[in-house]
Scaffold this motif. Structure first.
Motif, PDB file in Angstrom:
ATOM      1  N   MET A 184       0.854  -1.190   0.000  1.00 26.64           N
ATOM      2  CA  MET A 184       0.000   0.000   0.000  1.00 26.64           C
ATOM      3  C   MET A 184       0.890   1.241   0.000  1.00 26.64           C
ATOM      4  O   MET A 184       1.758   1.405   0.871  1.00 26.64           O
ATOM      5  CB  MET A 184      -0.898   0.002   1.238  1.00 26.64           C
ATOM      6  CG  MET A 184      -1.883   1.154   1.265  1.00 26.64           C
ATOM      7  SD  MET A 184      -2.877   1.108   2.773  1.00 26.64           S
ATOM      8  CE  MET A 184      -3.684  -0.466   2.568  1.00 26.64           C
ATOM      9  N   ASP A 185       0.722   2.130  -0.992  1.00 28.69           N
ATOM     10  CA  ASP A 185       1.544   3.329  -1.105  1.00 28.69           C
ATOM     11  C   ASP A 185       0.921   4.454  -0.288  1.00 28.69           C
ATOM     12  O   ASP A 185      -0.174   4.926  -0.592  1.00 28.69           O
ATOM     13  CB  ASP A 185       1.661   3.769  -2.571  1.00 28.69           C
ATOM     14  CG  ASP A 185       2.427   2.746  -3.383  1.00 28.69           C
ATOM     15  OD1 ASP A 185       3.320   2.108  -2.807  1.00 28.69           O
ATOM     16  OD2 ASP A 185       2.134   2.601  -4.582  1.00 28.69           O
ATOM     17  N   CYS A 186       1.617   4.885   0.772  1.00 27.19           N
ATOM     18  CA  CYS A 186       1.140   5.987   1.616  1.00 27.19           C
ATOM     19  C   CYS A 186       2.302   6.939   1.870  1.00 27.19           C
ATOM     20  O   CYS A 186       3.457   6.519   1.985  1.00 27.19           O
ATOM     21  CB  CYS A 186       0.618   5.463   2.957  1.00 27.19           C
ATOM     22  SG  CYS A 186      -0.783   4.348   2.804  1.00 27.19           S
ATOM     23  N   LEU A 187       1.989   8.214   1.960  1.00 28.85           N
ATOM     24  CA  LEU A 187       2.999   9.230   2.214  1.00 28.85           C
ATOM     25  C   LEU A 187       2.576  10.057   3.411  1.00 28.85           C
ATOM     26  O   LEU A 187       1.463  10.596   3.448  1.00 28.85           O
ATOM     27  CB  LEU A 187       3.157  10.144   0.985  1.00 28.85           C
ATOM     28  CG  LEU A 187       4.078  11.364   1.178  1.00 28.85           C
ATOM     29  CD1 LEU A 187       5.512  10.902   1.417  1.00 28.85           C
ATOM     30  CD2 LEU A 187       3.991  12.287  -0.040  1.00 28.85           C
ATOM     31  N   ALA A 188       3.450  10.172   4.428  1.00 28.96           N
ATOM     32  CA  ALA A 188       3.198  11.033   5.583  1.00 28.96           C
ATOM     33  C   ALA A 188       3.507  12.468   5.181  1.00 28.96           C
ATOM     34  O   ALA A 188       4.662  12.845   4.993  1.00 28.96           O
ATOM     35  CB  ALA A 188       4.056  10.600   6.765  1.00 28.96           C
ATOM     36  N   GLU A 189       2.478  13.289   5.030  1.00 31.76           N
ATOM     37  CA  GLU A 189       2.659  14.643   4.529  1.00 31.76           C
ATOM     38  C   GLU A 189       3.153  15.608   5.609  1.00 31.76           C
ATOM     39  O   GLU A 189       3.690  16.669   5.305  1.00 31.76           O
ATOM     40  CB  GLU A 189       1.346  15.172   3.952  1.00 31.76           C
ATOM     41  CG  GLU A 189       0.899  14.430   2.704  1.00 31.76           C
ATOM     42  CD  GLU A 189      -0.327  15.049   2.075  1.00 31.76           C
ATOM     43  OE1 GLU A 189      -1.054  15.776   2.788  1.00 31.76           O
ATOM     44  OE2 GLU A 189      -0.556  14.832   0.881  1.00 31.76           O
ATOM     45  N   GLY A 190       2.930  15.293   6.876  1.00 29.87           N
ATOM     46  CA  GLY A 190       3.370  16.203   7.929  1.00 29.87           C
ATOM     47  C   GLY A 190       3.154  15.621   9.304  1.00 29.87           C
ATOM     48  O   GLY A 190       2.243  14.810   9.511  1.00 29.87           O
ATOM     49  N   VAL A 191       3.994  16.032  10.250  1.00 30.48           N
ATOM     50  CA  VAL A 191       3.858  15.674  11.657  1.00 30.48           C
ATOM     51  C   VAL A 191       3.837  16.983  12.442  1.00 30.48           C
ATOM     52  O   VAL A 191       4.726  17.828  12.258  1.00 30.48           O
ATOM     53  CB  VAL A 191       5.022  14.784  12.140  1.00 30.48           C
ATOM     54  CG1 VAL A 191       4.855  14.444  13.618  1.00 30.48           C
ATOM     55  CG2 VAL A 191       5.112  13.519  11.303  1.00 30.48           C
ATOM     56  N   PHE A 192       2.840  17.159  13.301  1.00 27.40           N
ATOM     57  CA  PHE A 192       2.637  18.448  13.957  1.00 27.40           C
ATOM     58  C   PHE A 192       2.558  18.280  15.467  1.00 27.40           C
ATOM     59  O   PHE A 192       2.126  17.242  15.970  1.00 27.40           O
ATOM     60  CB  PHE A 192       1.362  19.108  13.429  1.00 27.40           C
ATOM     61  CG  PHE A 192       1.326  19.196  11.925  1.00 27.40           C
ATOM     62  CD1 PHE A 192       1.984  20.207  11.263  1.00 27.40           C
ATOM     63  CD2 PHE A 192       0.646  18.234  11.177  1.00 27.40           C
ATOM     64  CE1 PHE A 192       1.981  20.278   9.873  1.00 27.40           C
ATOM     65  CE2 PHE A 192       0.629  18.287   9.794  1.00 27.40           C
ATOM     66  CZ  PHE A 192       1.300  19.310   9.132  1.00 27.40           C
ATOM     67  N   GLU A 193       2.938  19.336  16.190  1.00 31.03           N
ATOM     68  CA  GLU A 193       2.975  19.286  17.645  1.00 31.03           C
ATOM     69  C   GLU A 193       1.598  19.456  18.270  1.00 31.03           C
ATOM     70  O   GLU A 193       1.379  19.043  19.407  1.00 31.03           O
ATOM     71  CB  GLU A 193       3.907  20.384  18.184  1.00 31.03           C
ATOM     72  CG  GLU A 193       5.373  20.175  17.822  1.00 31.03           C
ATOM     73  CD  GLU A 193       6.244  21.267  18.403  1.00 31.03           C
ATOM     74  OE1 GLU A 193       5.689  22.237  18.962  1.00 31.03           O
ATOM     75  OE2 GLU A 193       7.482  21.147  18.303  1.00 31.03           O
ATOM     76  N   ASN A 194       0.676  20.089  17.550  1.00 30.74           N
ATOM     77  CA  ASN A 194      -0.656  20.322  18.113  1.00 30.74           C
ATOM     78  C   ASN A 194      -1.699  20.379  17.006  1.00 30.74           C
ATOM     79  O   ASN A 194      -1.361  20.447  15.812  1.00 30.74           O
ATOM     80  CB  ASN A 194      -0.680  21.614  18.943  1.00 30.74           C
ATOM     81  CG  ASN A 194      -0.267  22.834  18.141  1.00 30.74           C
ATOM     82  OD1 ASN A 194      -0.929  23.203  17.186  1.00 30.74           O
ATOM     83  ND2 ASN A 194       0.845  23.463  18.530  1.00 30.74           N
ATOM     84  N   GLY A 195      -2.959  20.370  17.417  1.00 30.54           N
ATOM     85  CA  GLY A 195      -4.048  20.346  16.454  1.00 30.54           C
ATOM     86  C   GLY A 195      -4.153  21.601  15.625  1.00 30.54           C
ATOM     87  O   GLY A 195      -4.593  21.563  14.477  1.00 30.54           O
ATOM     88  N   SER A 196      -3.749  22.753  16.180  1.00 26.90           N
ATOM     89  CA  SER A 196      -3.829  24.015  15.444  1.00 26.90           C
ATOM     90  C   SER A 196      -2.929  23.991  14.221  1.00 26.90           C
ATOM     91  O   SER A 196      -3.322  24.420  13.129  1.00 26.90           O
ATOM     92  CB  SER A 196      -3.453  25.178  16.370  1.00 26.90           C
ATOM     93  OG  SER A 196      -3.519  26.402  15.687  1.00 26.90           O
ATOM     94  N   GLN A 197      -1.695  23.485  14.388  1.00 31.43           N
ATOM     95  CA  GLN A 197      -0.784  23.394  13.242  1.00 31.43           C
ATOM     96  C   GLN A 197      -1.315  22.427  12.185  1.00 31.43           C
ATOM     97  O   GLN A 197      -1.235  22.693  10.982  1.00 31.43           O
ATOM     98  CB  GLN A 197       0.589  22.936  13.722  1.00 31.43           C
ATOM     99  CG  GLN A 197       1.302  23.930  14.627  1.00 31.43           C
ATOM    100  CD  GLN A 197       2.610  23.383  15.165  1.00 31.43           C
ATOM    101  OE1 GLN A 197       2.987  22.245  14.877  1.00 31.43           O
ATOM    102  NE2 GLN A 197       3.317  24.180  15.954  1.00 31.43           N
TER     103      GLN A 197
END
Length: 541
Positions: A1-14
């Motif tokens: 399955m091809d998946c890409l993690a587009e971003g990791v954020f510290e909080n929900g606002s980001q």
């Protein structure tokens, strides 16, 4: 399955900001995060109708957390202890199936052509909706005005929210007919299942608020549901509903944000009607003007009646200065004046019902400020395992987005009353002898078993008769009465879960059987466990 993690954020606002700008297919979020927690992020994604598969992680495998997450649109609720590579692959597989089934045109947008709607009109509506979702671009009102050939680049933006889901076709037809009959050049579009927006050029000689108040009344009468309407501003520097000139923004996104904030004020306070963004009181700096208006209209004595404001001194009651009252509640807690703090909170919530021009975010912030103070105070005392679990659960409520003032007031007072009960008992316990404190701790840690006075007396190294006399003298209650109260309080807390039968609750709280629990429960609370559970589950819906 091809998946890409587009971003990791510290909080929900980001994370929300990224989603608004770039979109996403799947979101994984924790419950506990700074600034904006996972539950609040879910509520924003639900309100914006983002076509995203939402997965929430939690260290707590609790039914109430799972139920609340599902209410906010989560597709999966996964306890962290159950997370593995295989479970993650399964989640992504189910997400892919959901996306394939629910998405249209690749990103959840409607087809480019709809029968009965011109292609240009539909593209304009899609563009407007997109602008309100992610706020892309600057000067977008200029683009809209040029495309629509408007005489002014400062149109009116109105946002409407209906008390329950209404047919899209009916509302769109109504708003389009309104624009046509009034000779207004503009557009209307749908933001969500119960939310619609309208942007149009207003004739300068007409007053916006009178016009939209009339529209709101017609819609409400015709559809038979409450209609809450907010206005971002009016053209040409005209009064924004309160006699003050409003500086208008130059983007569709900012026009929408202001209109939605005004509409949310009406919905939060449960007042169907129309209000302009310029009429809102945004924060503490606006309170003085509001209080002067209130007391000019109602008079000090009339408004002070029924409020606990011991230091009002014949002038403006302190209970109507909400920021100051919240600070005073915090101060009362720090001085261990728990009864006064709870009475002040009750007065605060009563007075807040009349403050119907405040921004909901300000009201929620005050509520969180008070709740944080209660949690900070209760953590000063040693807590048993069950109390720690309950306090940790309450801490998760901080920042959650309640739907209206009634829900905020009810939840805040219920939680404060529960914490007040812990605080009073802990503060009284500080004056007990070590033997009585140890006996109380033993009861609270072992009430689920068949404990007896003899067993507790052995634990604290006193005779049965002496412990019985000492316990009654210091707590004011017999050992058996105190033990039963602890068991009943625990049973009542468990009533909120659908997962446990009355018999299971009786077994886990030290009662002989369900009949024994039912008799004791009704004697103390005036209703049977089943009746209490029905009321509790109904209120949680």
């Amino acid at each position: 399955m091809d998946c890409l993690a587009e971003g990791v954020f510290e909080n929900g606002s980001q994370a929300l900001e990224y989603i608004r700008q770039h979109g996403a297919d799947v979101v994984f979020t924790d419950i506990r995060m700074p600034v904006m927690d996972g539950m609040e992020l879910l509520s924003y994604l639900k309100a914006g109708e983002f076509p995203i598969y939402k997965v929430i992680f939690s260290a707590y495998d609790r039914f109430d957390h799972a139920r609340w997450a599902m209410k906010l649109g989560a597709h999966e609720f996964v306890p962290k202890a159950e997370l593995s590579g295989e479970s993650l692959r399964q989640i992504l597989s189910e997400a892919a199936e959901w996306i394939a089934h629910n998405r249209q045109d690749g990103r959840g947008e409607p087809p480019k052509n709809t029968p009965g709607v011109s292609g240009k009109k539909q593209r304009r509506e899609i563009w407007l909706r997109k602008m309100t979702e992610d706020g892309a671009g600057k000067g977008t009102l200029e683009l809209y005005a040029a495309d629509r050939k408007l005489a002014s680049e400062k149109p009116v933006f109105a946002n409407l929210y209906f008390g329950k889901e209404v047919p899209r076709e009916t509302v769109m037809e109504f708003l389009s007919l309104y624009l046509e009959q009034e000779g207004r050049c503009g557009d209307c579009f749908q933001n969500g299942s119960q939310e619609f927006s309208m942007i149009y050029e207003q004739n300068k000689e007409e007053r916006v608020m009178d016009d939209l108040n009339r529209l709101q009344s017609i819609l409400q009468a015709h559809l038979g549901v409450p209609v809450y309407l907010g206005v971002s501003g009016v053209c040409g520097g005209e009064e924004d509903g309160d006699g003050t000139e409003s500086k208008l923004p130059d983007t569709v996104a900012e026009m929408y944000r202001r209109a939605a904030a005004a509409r949310e004020n009406r919905r939060f306070f449960g007042i169907p009607g129309c209000i302009g963004y310029g009429q809102l009181l945004i924060g503490a700096s606006s309170e003085e003007d509001w209080r002067q208006e209130v007391f000019k209209e109602k008079g000090t004595a009339a408004y002070a009646e029924g409020l606990t404001a011991p230091d009002c001194g014949g002038e403006i009651p302190a209970s109507t200065n909400f920021g100051r009252t919240a600070d005073r509640i915090v101060a009362l807690l720090s001085r261990q004046s728990y009864r006064c703090a709870l009475e002040e909170l009750k007065a605060f919530l009563t007075a807040m019902k009349d403050a119907d021009r405040f921004h909901p975010a300000y009201v929620r912030a005050l509520g969180n400020h008070i709740l944080s103070a209660y949690l900070q105070e209760v953590r000063r005392y040693p807590l048993n395992e069950e109390e720690r679990r309950d306090v940790n659960g309450i801490e998760l409520w901080l920042g959650w987005s309640v739907s209206d003032l009634e829900e905020l007031g009810s939840a805040l007072f219920k939680v404060a009353a529960y914490l007040d009960n812990i605080l009073r008992e802990k503060s009284r316990g500080m004056s007990y002898t070590p033997a009585v404190r140890q006996a109380i701790q033993y009861i609270r840690e072992n009430y689920g078993g068949k404990i007896s006075l003899d067993e507790v007396a052995d634990h604290v190294h006193l005779s049965r008769a002496y412990l019985s006399m000492l316990f009654k003298k210091e707590t004011g209650q017999k050992f058996s009465v105190y033990l039963q109260r602890v068991r009943l309080e625990a049973a009542r807390r468990l009533m909120g879960s659908r997962d446990l039968s009355i018999q299971q609750i009786a077994d886990s709280t030290g009662f002989f059987d369900a009949s024994h629990l039912s008799r004791a429960f009704k004697a103390r609370y005036g209703c049977s466990p089943m009746e209490y559970r029905k009321k509790s589950l109904y209120r949680s819906q």
